[in-house]
Design a protein around this motif. Structure first.
Motif, PDB file in Angstrom:
ATOM      1  N   PHE A  67       0.832  -1.197   0.000  1.00 60.05           N
ATOM      2  CA  PHE A  67       0.000   0.000   0.000  1.00 60.05           C
ATOM      3  C   PHE A  67       0.879   1.264   0.000  1.00 60.05           C
ATOM      4  N   HIS A  68       0.550   2.244  -0.850  1.00 58.25           N
ATOM      5  CA  HIS A  68       1.294   3.496  -0.908  1.00 58.25           C
ATOM      6  C   HIS A  68       0.400   4.562  -1.524  1.00 58.25           C
ATOM      7  N   SER A  69       0.784   5.815  -1.353  1.00 60.37           N
ATOM      8  CA  SER A  69       0.031   6.935  -1.926  1.00 60.37           C
ATOM      9  C   SER A  69       0.984   8.102  -2.154  1.00 60.37           C
ATOM     10  N   VAL A  70       0.508   9.037  -2.999  1.00 61.33           N
ATOM     11  CA  VAL A  70       1.292  10.237  -3.298  1.00 61.33           C
ATOM     12  C   VAL A  70       0.954  11.316  -2.266  1.00 61.33           C
ATOM     13  N   TRP A  71       1.976  11.831  -1.583  1.00 58.92           N
ATOM     14  CA  TRP A  71       1.760  12.888  -0.594  1.00 58.92           C
ATOM     15  C   TRP A  71       1.939  14.273  -1.187  1.00 58.92           C
ATOM     16  N   ASP A  72       2.814  14.421  -2.178  1.00 59.38           N
ATOM     17  CA  ASP A  72       3.030  15.754  -2.753  1.00 59.38           C
ATOM     18  C   ASP A  72       3.566  15.589  -4.169  1.00 59.38           C
ATOM     19  N   ILE A  73       3.278  16.559  -5.031  1.00 55.88           N
ATOM     20  CA  ILE A  73       3.794  16.573  -6.401  1.00 55.88           C
ATOM     21  C   ILE A  73       4.258  17.983  -6.730  1.00 55.88           C
ATOM     22  N   LYS A  74       5.330  18.088  -7.513  1.00 51.70           N
ATOM     23  CA  LYS A  74       5.857  19.363  -8.005  1.00 51.70           C
ATOM     24  C   LYS A  74       6.393  19.133  -9.407  1.00 51.70           C
ATOM     25  N   THR A  75       6.552  20.208 -10.199  1.00 52.38           N
ATOM     26  CA  THR A  75       7.159  20.128 -11.533  1.00 52.38           C
ATOM     27  C   THR A  75       8.311  21.115 -11.620  1.00 52.38           C
ATOM     28  N   ASP A  76       9.285  20.831 -12.529  1.00 53.87           N
ATOM     29  CA  ASP A  76      10.386  21.769 -12.745  1.00 53.87           C
ATOM     30  C   ASP A  76      10.152  22.540 -14.042  1.00 53.87           C
ATOM     31  N   VAL A  77      11.099  23.395 -14.430  1.00 55.60           N
ATOM     32  CA  VAL A  77      10.918  24.262 -15.599  1.00 55.60           C
ATOM     33  C   VAL A  77      10.909  23.459 -16.899  1.00 55.60           C
ATOM     34  N   GLN A  78      11.450  22.235 -16.898  1.00 56.63           N
ATOM     35  CA  GLN A  78      11.399  21.397 -18.084  1.00 56.63           C
ATOM     36  C   GLN A  78      10.091  20.598 -18.170  1.00 56.63           C
ATOM     37  N   GLY A  79       9.267  20.672 -17.134  1.00 55.03           N
ATOM     38  CA  GLY A  79       8.010  19.936 -17.124  1.00 55.03           C
ATOM     39  C   GLY A  79       8.085  18.593 -16.434  1.00 55.03           C
ATOM     40  N   ASN A  80       9.257  18.144 -15.966  1.00 55.94           N
ATOM     41  CA  ASN A  80       9.380  16.873 -15.269  1.00 55.94           C
ATOM     42  C   ASN A  80       8.565  16.901 -13.973  1.00 55.94           C
ATOM     43  N   VAL A  81       8.031  15.748 -13.617  1.00 59.22           N
ATOM     44  CA  VAL A  81       7.177  15.621 -12.428  1.00 59.22           C
ATOM     45  C   VAL A  81       7.997  14.964 -11.319  1.00 59.22           C
ATOM     46  N   PHE A  82       7.913  15.547 -10.100  1.00 58.03           N
ATOM     47  CA  PHE A  82       8.544  14.966  -8.922  1.00 58.03           C
ATOM     48  C   PHE A  82       7.431  14.623  -7.946  1.00 58.03           C
TER      49      PHE A  82
END
Length: 888
Positions: free
Chosen positions: A61-76
């Motif tokens: 079991f897991h879930s996403v706690w936070d998401i951000k993007t950089d200037v190139q559009g990559n997702v973290f």
């Protein structure tokens, strides 16, 4: 949207019903990325799904706690999973189109640790939280920094606030570093005393300062957003909603209190260049304020706070490692519209229900500011907005309810004031007349008056009436004599002003540029007038550097008088005169540059008329003699101190011609000698002849004088003392030679040079055949003679002669065994054998013989066999044999 309108409201279908949207952010292309459980969904600005992906993890079991993007559009994305005895976290970098995972990094702190948020800053990724858990005695607020390129851990920082358990919730990029929002627990035993805090870090995550937000518990929703100057805005909710701002020094600048909504409090906080926004989650109401925290009627409060001690914590465990535990695959979801009701509400703590402008309706002013005040209800803190209609006026705010106006033009004006609340606008208008009168009278400070000048006293226009001391009523008065002068004026407001000025006679002006001066020829003189004058005027303009500067340089070539006028005060002048007498020195003319022969000289004359002379040679006379090459300069000084100078260059001192006549004192008998004087322009011999050469036939003294191209003269002398006889009879008598032999012919005497009949020049000559031979010899006196010799042919022995014994005892007699061939041998070989047939000697050289040794070892006494193969010129080859004995 402007006004708070909803653009779209969508419902995500096809997922677990318990899943909630945990985070959302804008991408580089301004699309919307949302996280729902372990899923990522990309929407456009109209809510249409562009791409969806779900993740699978080996942890379960897991879930996403936070998401951000950089200037190139990559997702973290920050993932969390329940790992049993420990909480595990994973950061993943995902391609912009959600097609693949670029890298992952995992960390698994002690059970109870909590990491909640991400920050992407250029090429770095940050996450913050706490290390260890609530059940432990220690909890450190922790920030981790990863490389955005490959997920490598760059830096790990753990801190405690005031020595208590600490947790960080979010990290924000601020000017010069970062801001951490979190809380720390001040409990000492049972109970709770959690305090929210803001921690400022530098760009290397080193702590700078921590601010405690007193009375803000960790359960009260708290949000912050950095501003452009290093400070930050924020909001939190408890019983009320509070907005606040801290500056870059972490000092509170303002805080405002807003109405109570109850429930869960704030769920979102954001800012724009001009406004702050907050979302209250119970009633789902959005607040919009200006950057001072005002929405309309509100209450400004004082908010206690203070700094908090920061202690760096020791990190005893590495918290990150590379991982490939996460997988990504496509996801099918659907979006449906969901109706949502939006309405405007006004909920305030106090009411701004009335507003009135307080001010005069008739104003007479002389450049003095006029105040207008806006009267508000008690407790109303809304600022007054002001507008002036009419002629231009200078306005400034005294405070949020008082306006200061400086009127520069008379006329009718209208002042409008208003309060803008969230649900209404309160306004009032004041119409008034303004009369702008002249300001206070000022004739100026007391002054002085120079004789023959006048001063104009000006009271200036703009007053209603003027009365001077003599009763005149003009705006100005012309003063021609010293005395006391005054004027009384009345302005348009009926106010009288009086001013007085005393005009005193100007004292004498001291002005002196110095005594008369003298100069020589091209010398210059500088005159400097006293300082402190308004302007200067020099005349005449003859050879002067300037005519209006206090300091001038003059260079007259004849006697000249210069005048200067200087203005001390307007109309007051000072004068002076100076005479310049010019002396002239006689020019020195040393003449043209010179060059002469060695031994000659040049007399340099500076001329009379000077009291002293100074040559560069150190001499002090009028004349000097130059004998060497170089520059010669002189300075002549007259009795008046004037100087003249000149320079002459001796360009060259030519060497005398070098003549070298033949110094041989003897003359060969019957011969002549030619004396050559060299290559010059002219010649003169002892007998008056003028040729370059002279032929000598007898004894005597011979002298020549030559002149070269520079006119320099050289001489030389040679003496012929004797007539020397020629060499004769110096070869031996005639002789004979064998047909196969050679003969060396040597002269009886020695000579300085030889020339034989075969052209050779050696002291002797070797001949192989009969003939007639001659030698031409030159003796030490240079006399040449010739002699001859006849060499005849004779019959001589021919064939081979070999001795039968030899005694190699080194006594110089018969020490070497040789074979002698009489005749001209064309071939020759001599071989010697011992009694065992071994070769002990071999040669093809007739002159070489055997010394009785082999390899340096003497051979035994006894008999040895020899063979000789030879061929004489014109004869066949022969081989002869025999023996030879060594006798010791």
């Amino acid at each position: 949207m402007p006004g708070g309108n909803i653009v779209f409201n969508k419902r995500v279908e096809g997922l677990d019903g318990s899943a909630q949207i945990s985070r959302a952010c804008l991408t580089k292309e301004k699309n919307i990325l949302i996280a729902v459980g372990p899923n990522l969904i990309l929407l456009d600005t109209n809510g249409v799904i562009l791409k969806a992906a779900t993740t699978a993890m080996s942890w379960g079991f897991h879930s996403v706690w936070d998401i951000k993007t950089d200037v190139q559009g990559n997702v973290f994305a920050l993932f969390t999973s329940d790992g049993g005895d420990t909480d595990r976290y994973l950061i993943a970098k995902i391609a912009p189109d959600l097609s693949k995972i670029l890298w992952t990094a995992t960390f698994a702190p002690i059970l109870g640790s909590l990491f909640q948020s991400l920050l992407v800053d250029d090429d770095k990724v940050f996450t913050v939280g706490s290390y260890s858990g609530w059940s432990g005695d220690r909890q450190d607020g922790t920030a981790l920094c990863f490389s955005g390129a490959d997920g490598t851990l760059i830096r790990q920082v753990s801190l405690t606030l005031d020595g208590f358990r600490t947790h960080f919730q979010t990290i924000h990029k601020a000017k010069g570093g970062y801001l951490l929002k979190g809380f720390y627990d001040r409990r000492d035993g049972p109970g709770s005393d959690e305090n929210s805090a803001i921690v400022r870090l530098d760009d290397q995550l080193r702590p700078i300062k921590a601010v405690r937000l007193k009375n803000v518990s960790f359960t009260d929703p708290l949000f912050i957003e950095p501003d452009d100057d290093g400070g930050y805005y924020g909001s939190y909710s408890s019983a009320y909603v509070t907005f606040f701002h801290f500056d870059k020094r972490d000092s509170l600048t303002w805080a405002t209190l807003h109405s109570y909504y109850g429930g869960f409090g704030l769920g979102l906080f954001a800012m724009s260049p001009t406004n702050l926004y907050a979302l209250e989650q119970t009633s789902w109401t959005i607040f919009k304020t200006d950057l001072n925290g005002f929405t309309g009627s509100c209450t400004e409060i004082d908010w206690p706070g203070g700094s908090v001690p920061i202690t760096p914590a020791t990190v005893n465990k590495t918290m990150t490692a590379r991982s490939t535990l996460l997988t990504l695959k496509g996801l099918n979801v659907a979006i449906t519209n969901r109706p949502f009701l939006v309405k405007a509400e006004c909920k305030t703590l106090s009411t701004c229900s009335s507003f009135k402008i307080i001010g005069q309706k008739g104003i007479c002013t002389n450049d003095t500011p006029v105040l207008f005040k806006g009267r508000r209800d008690p407790g109303c803190r809304l600022p007054v907005q002001w507008q002036i209609l009419g002629e231009p006026a200078e306005r400034s705010l005294v405070n949020d309810s008082t306006l200061s106006v400086r009127f520069t033009t008379s006329g009718r004006y209208q002042l409008i004031g208003s309060l803008t609340a969230s649900c209404q606008t309160l306004a009032d208008t004041l119409t008034f007349n303004v009369t702008v009168s002249q300001a206070a009278l000022n004739l100026g400070a007391d002054t002085t008056l120079c004789a023959g000048t006048s001063i104009l006293l000006n009271a200036k226009k703009g007053y209603v009436s003027y009365t001077w001391q003599d009763g005149s009523a003009d705006t100005a008065f012309q003063v021609t004599q010293p005395g006391l002068y005054y004027v009384t004026v009345q302005n348009a407001c009926g106010k009288d002003y009086t001013d007085t000025i005393r005009v005193n006679p100007h004292p004498p002006i001291l002005f002196d540029i110095g005594a008369d001066r003298t100069k020589c020829d091209a010398d210059t003189i500088q005159f400097t007038a006293p300082a402190g004058f308004l302007n200067y005027s020099w005349s005449p303009g003859y050879n002067i550097s300037s005519q209006n500067e206090p300091s001038v340089v003059v260079n007259p070539t004849m006697d000249t008088t210069y005048f200067v006028r200087a203005e001390k005060t307007p109309g007051c002048f000072a004068y002076d005169t100076v005479r310049v007498k010019v002396y002239h020195a006689i020019p020195i003319q040393l003449g043209a540059d010179q060059q002469f022969c060695n031994g000659d000289s040049a007399v340099l004359d500076a001329g009379a008329g000077f009291s002293s002379y100074a040559w560069n040679t150190g001499e002090r006379t009028q004349k000097i003699t130059a004998r060497t090459k170089g520059n010669y300069s002189v300075v002549g000084t007259t009795a008046n101190g004037c100087k003249s100078t000149d320079t002459l260059i001796v360009k060259d001192v030519w060497p005398l011609p070098s003549v070298h006549l033949d110094k041989n004192a003897g003359l060969c008998a019957g011969e002549t000698r030619v004396l050559n004087a060299g290559n010059f322009v002219s010649y003169f011999w002892q007998d008056g002849s003028k040729g370059g050469t002279y032929t000598v036939k007898d004894t005597g003294t011979y002298v020549v004088r030559v002149t070269d191209s520079h006119g320099c003269i050289g001489t030389d002398v040679t003496v012929i003392k004797a007539i020397v006889p020629l060499p004769t009879r110096f070869l031996p008598p005639d002789t004979a030679i064998c047909p196969y032999g050679t003969l060396t012919i040597k002269p009886i005497n020695s000579f300085s040079s030889y020339l034989w009949s075969d052209g050779s020049r050696a002291p002797n000559m070797t001949v192989e055949k009969p003939g007639f031979f001659w030698l031409q010899a030159e003796n030490q006196d240079g006399c040449i003679g010739r002699d001859t010799i006849l060499v005849n042919s004779k019959e001589c022995m021919a064939g081979l002669y070999v001795p039968s014994a030899f005694t190699p005892n080194r006594d110089g007699k018969n020490d070497v065994f040789r074979a002698q061939v009489f005749g001209l041998a064309r071939k020759f070989e001599l071989t010697v054998y011992n009694r065992w047939g071994q070769v002990v000697f071999y040669t093809v050289d007739q002159a070489r013989g055997w010394d009785g040794k082999v390899a340096g070892i003497e051979q035994e006494t006894g008999v040895y066999v020899w063979t000789c193969r030879y061929q004489l010129d014109g004869s066949p080859e022969k081989l002869e044999k025999g023996t030879v004995s060594i006798i010791r």
